[in-house]
Motif scaffolding. Structure first.
Motif, PDB file in Angstrom:
ATOM      1  N   GLU A  33      33.792  38.794  36.637  1.00  0.00           N
ATOM      2  CA  GLU A  33      33.649  38.608  35.188  1.00  0.00           C
ATOM      3  C   GLU A  33      34.584  39.548  34.416  1.00  0.00           C
ATOM      4  OE1 GLU A  33      31.562  36.617  33.405  1.00  0.00           O
ATOM      5  OE2 GLU A  33      30.189  35.883  34.938  1.00  0.00           O
ATOM      6  N   LYS A  34      35.123  40.562  35.082  1.00  0.00           N
ATOM      7  CA  LYS A  34      35.833  41.652  34.423  1.00  0.00           C
ATOM      8  C   LYS A  34      37.351  41.479  34.459  1.00  0.00           C
ATOM      9  CE  LYS A  34      32.100  44.775  35.604  1.00  0.00           C
ATOM     10  NZ  LYS A  34      31.714  45.954  36.363  1.00  0.00           N
ATOM     11  N   LEU A  35      37.859  40.336  34.040  1.00  0.00           N
ATOM     12  CA  LEU A  35      39.302  40.110  34.074  1.00  0.00           C
ATOM     13  C   LEU A  35      40.069  41.095  33.204  1.00  0.00           C
ATOM     14  CD1 LEU A  35      39.932  36.242  34.100  1.00  0.00           C
ATOM     15  CD2 LEU A  35      39.969  37.862  35.991  1.00  0.00           C
ATOM     16  N   GLN A  36      39.635  41.337  31.990  1.00  0.00           N
ATOM     17  CA  GLN A  36      40.375  42.217  31.094  1.00  0.00           C
ATOM     18  C   GLN A  36      40.320  43.677  31.546  1.00  0.00           C
ATOM     19  OE1 GLN A  36      42.650  41.242  28.863  1.00  0.00           O
ATOM     20  NE2 GLN A  36      42.092  39.237  29.689  1.00  0.00           N
ATOM     21  N   GLU A  37      39.134  44.129  31.991  1.00  0.00           N
ATOM     22  CA  GLU A  37      39.015  45.504  32.484  1.00  0.00           C
ATOM     23  C   GLU A  37      39.880  45.700  33.730  1.00  0.00           C
ATOM     24  OE1 GLU A  37      36.509  43.388  31.792  1.00  0.00           O
ATOM     25  OE2 GLU A  37      34.696  44.464  31.211  1.00  0.00           O
ATOM     26  N   THR A  38      39.895  44.675  34.577  1.00  0.00           N
ATOM     27  CA  THR A  38      40.696  44.708  35.798  1.00  0.00           C
ATOM     28  C   THR A  38      42.180  44.763  35.466  1.00  0.00           C
ATOM     29  OG1 THR A  38      38.976  43.526  37.019  1.00  0.00           O
ATOM     30  CG2 THR A  38      41.212  43.443  37.919  1.00  0.00           C
ATOM     31  N   LYS A  39      42.604  43.919  34.541  1.00  0.00           N
ATOM     32  CA  LYS A  39      44.012  43.915  34.128  1.00  0.00           C
ATOM     33  C   LYS A  39      44.402  45.281  33.581  1.00  0.00           C
ATOM     34  CE  LYS A  39      47.156  41.707  30.847  1.00  0.00           C
ATOM     35  NZ  LYS A  39      47.254  40.708  29.767  1.00  0.00           N
ATOM     36  N   GLU A  40      43.583  45.868  32.744  1.00  0.00           N
ATOM     37  CA  GLU A  40      43.867  47.181  32.158  1.00  0.00           C
ATOM     38  C   GLU A  40      43.978  48.247  33.240  1.00  0.00           C
ATOM     39  OE1 GLU A  40      44.565  50.298  29.541  1.00  0.00           O
ATOM     40  OE2 GLU A  40      44.739  48.137  29.207  1.00  0.00           O
ATOM     41  N   PHE A  52      51.062  36.050  36.615  1.00  0.00           N
ATOM     42  CA  PHE A  52      50.569  34.855  35.931  1.00  0.00           C
ATOM     43  C   PHE A  52      49.190  35.165  35.390  1.00  0.00           C
ATOM     44  CE2 PHE A  52      48.036  30.978  35.788  1.00  0.00           C
ATOM     45  CZ  PHE A  52      48.862  30.165  35.025  1.00  0.00           C
ATOM     46  N   GLU A  53      48.883  34.533  34.251  1.00  0.00           N
ATOM     47  CA  GLU A  53      47.572  34.755  33.643  1.00  0.00           C
ATOM     48  C   GLU A  53      47.218  33.549  32.780  1.00  0.00           C
ATOM     49  OE1 GLU A  53      45.608  38.273  30.912  1.00  0.00           O
ATOM     50  OE2 GLU A  53      47.782  38.039  30.892  1.00  0.00           O
ATOM     51  N   ASN A  54      45.959  33.142  32.847  1.00  0.00           N
ATOM     52  CA  ASN A  54      45.419  32.191  31.879  1.00  0.00           C
ATOM     53  C   ASN A  54      43.990  32.626  31.549  1.00  0.00           C
ATOM     54  OD1 ASN A  54      43.758  31.148  33.931  1.00  0.00           O
ATOM     55  ND2 ASN A  54      45.095  29.402  34.341  1.00  0.00           N
ATOM     56  N   GLU A  55      43.222  31.776  30.942  1.00  0.00           N
ATOM     57  CA  GLU A  55      41.897  32.205  30.485  1.00  0.00           C
ATOM     58  C   GLU A  55      40.905  32.478  31.617  1.00  0.00           C
ATOM     59  OE1 GLU A  55      41.894  27.780  30.782  1.00  0.00           O
ATOM     60  OE2 GLU A  55      43.239  29.187  29.835  1.00  0.00           O
ATOM     61  N   PHE A  56      41.181  32.003  32.848  1.00  0.00           N
ATOM     62  CA  PHE A  56      40.227  32.214  33.931  1.00  0.00           C
ATOM     63  C   PHE A  56      40.845  32.805  35.203  1.00  0.00           C
ATOM     64  CE2 PHE A  56      41.836  27.922  34.502  1.00  0.00           C
ATOM     65  CZ  PHE A  56      42.027  27.820  35.873  1.00  0.00           C
ATOM     66  N   TYR A  57      42.145  33.063  35.195  1.00  0.00           N
ATOM     67  CA  TYR A  57      42.823  33.518  36.408  1.00  0.00           C
ATOM     68  C   TYR A  57      43.872  34.570  36.060  1.00  0.00           C
ATOM     69  CZ  TYR A  57      45.632  33.200  40.697  1.00  0.00           C
ATOM     70  OH  TYR A  57      46.308  33.467  41.859  1.00  0.00           O
ATOM     71  N   LEU A  58      43.960  35.594  36.911  1.00  0.00           N
ATOM     72  CA  LEU A  58      44.913  36.677  36.723  1.00  0.00           C
ATOM     73  C   LEU A  58      45.565  36.976  38.066  1.00  0.00           C
ATOM     74  CD1 LEU A  58      46.063  39.076  35.030  1.00  0.00           C
ATOM     75  CD2 LEU A  58      43.996  40.353  35.664  1.00  0.00           C
ATOM     76  N   LEU A  59      46.889  36.844  38.125  1.00  0.00           N
ATOM     77  CA  LEU A  59      47.652  37.156  39.327  1.00  0.00           C
ATOM     78  C   LEU A  59      48.513  38.369  39.012  1.00  0.00           C
ATOM     79  CD1 LEU A  59      48.591  36.443  42.215  1.00  0.00           C
ATOM     80  CD2 LEU A  59      50.320  34.962  41.158  1.00  0.00           C
ATOM     81  N   MET A  60      48.354  39.428  39.814  1.00  0.00           N
ATOM     82  CA  MET A  60      49.063  40.678  39.563  1.00  0.00           C
ATOM     83  C   MET A  60      49.900  41.045  40.775  1.00  0.00           C
ATOM     84  SD  MET A  60      46.210  42.794  37.495  1.00  0.00           S
ATOM     85  CE  MET A  60      47.511  43.563  36.537  1.00  0.00           C
ATOM     86  N   LEU A  72      39.692  35.999  39.543  1.00  0.00           N
ATOM     87  CA  LEU A  72      39.250  34.697  39.043  1.00  0.00           C
ATOM     88  C   LEU A  72      37.869  34.827  38.408  1.00  0.00           C
ATOM     89  CD1 LEU A  72      39.696  31.517  39.150  1.00  0.00           C
ATOM     90  CD2 LEU A  72      38.528  31.613  41.360  1.00  0.00           C
ATOM     91  N   LEU A  73      37.692  34.206  37.246  1.00  0.00           N
ATOM     92  CA  LEU A  73      36.359  34.189  36.635  1.00  0.00           C
ATOM     93  C   LEU A  73      35.411  33.357  37.493  1.00  0.00           C
ATOM     94  CD1 LEU A  73      36.907  33.649  32.788  1.00  0.00           C
ATOM     95  CD2 LEU A  73      35.949  35.667  33.915  1.00  0.00           C
ATOM     96  N   PRO A  74      34.169  33.784  37.620  1.00  0.00           N
ATOM     97  CA  PRO A  74      33.202  32.992  38.383  1.00  0.00           C
ATOM     98  C   PRO A  74      32.776  31.738  37.618  1.00  0.00           C
ATOM     99  CG  PRO A  74      32.150  34.929  37.467  1.00  0.00           C
ATOM    100  CD  PRO A  74      33.614  35.028  37.129  1.00  0.00           C
ATOM    101  N   ASN A  75      32.285  30.785  38.355  1.00  0.00           N
ATOM    102  CA  ASN A  75      31.677  29.568  37.810  1.00  0.00           C
ATOM    103  C   ASN A  75      32.593  28.778  36.883  1.00  0.00           C
ATOM    104  OD1 ASN A  75      29.152  30.178  39.136  1.00  0.00           O
ATOM    105  ND2 ASN A  75      28.882  31.733  37.563  1.00  0.00           N
ATOM    106  N   HIS A  76      33.892  28.869  37.111  1.00  0.00           N
ATOM    107  CA  HIS A  76      34.809  28.101  36.276  1.00  0.00           C
ATOM    108  C   HIS A  76      34.791  26.641  36.717  1.00  0.00           C
ATOM    109  CE1 HIS A  76      38.393  26.784  34.144  1.00  0.00           C
ATOM    110  NE2 HIS A  76      38.105  27.785  33.325  1.00  0.00           N
ATOM    111  N   PRO A  77      34.658  25.693  35.774  1.00  0.00           N
ATOM    112  CA  PRO A  77      34.528  24.275  36.139  1.00  0.00           C
ATOM    113  C   PRO A  77      35.740  23.701  36.894  1.00  0.00           C
ATOM    114  CG  PRO A  77      34.720  24.534  33.754  1.00  0.00           C
ATOM    115  CD  PRO A  77      34.597  25.909  34.335  1.00  0.00           C
TER     116      PRO A  77
END
Length: 149
Positions: A33-40, A52-60, A72-77
């Motif tokens: 759930e912590k995409l932004q904290e993780t990115k920071e 790469f980044e979008n609203e539910f996925y972050l590749l670093m 990856l955000l959990p429970n994404h459709p």
């Protein structure tokens, strides 16, 4: 002559395949759930970049772009059930090898990050320390040295 050509062609193909092993690259992924904290954390503390980044996925990627990790955000459709359950914060660690662990230790400590394992030498040849990322993942930062006898 036809047989010799076929044999020569087969040998060339065999040699080409022997010299070109199957390339394989691995990318670990953490569902959080912590995409932004993780990115920071990974950008400001460890110097990673965003591939790469979008609203539910972050590749670093690591600063030298030699390795990547994804979040990856959990429970994404858009994702199948196997990629929906959040990481529970236990049972995973990452190792980051650096050229000068003492320098990285001082940089991270000066940023106010809690040090989980203080810098130390191990008899098997590691000089390392550890921190914990926002997801509870232990990150072992290491420079390999010659093991003690």
């Amino acid at each position: 002559m036809k047989t010799i050509s076929i044999i020569a062609f087969s040998l060339m193909i065999g040699l080409a395949n022997a010299q070109t092993p199957n390339k394989m690259k691995m990318n670990a992924g953490i569902i959080t759930e912590k995409l932004q904290e993780t990115k920071e954390f990974y950008t400001s503390i460890l110097g990673f970049g965003v591939s790469f980044e979008n609203e539910f996925y972050l590749l670093m990627h690591t600063p030298d772009e030699s390795a990547e990790i994804s979040f990856l955000l959990p429970n994404h459709p858009s994702q199948k059930p196997v990629f929906q359950t959040s990481f529970n914060g236990k049972g995973v660690y990452l190792t980051i090898e650096v050229d000068n662990v003492d320098k990285v230790y001082e940089q991270i400590k000066n940023k106010g990050v809690a040090i989980e394992v203080e810098i130390r030498d191990e008899p098997w040849g590691d000089r390392h320390f550890a921190v914990i990322d926002p997801n509870g993942i232990g990150i072992d930062i290491v420079t390999y040295t010659i093991p003690e006898n």
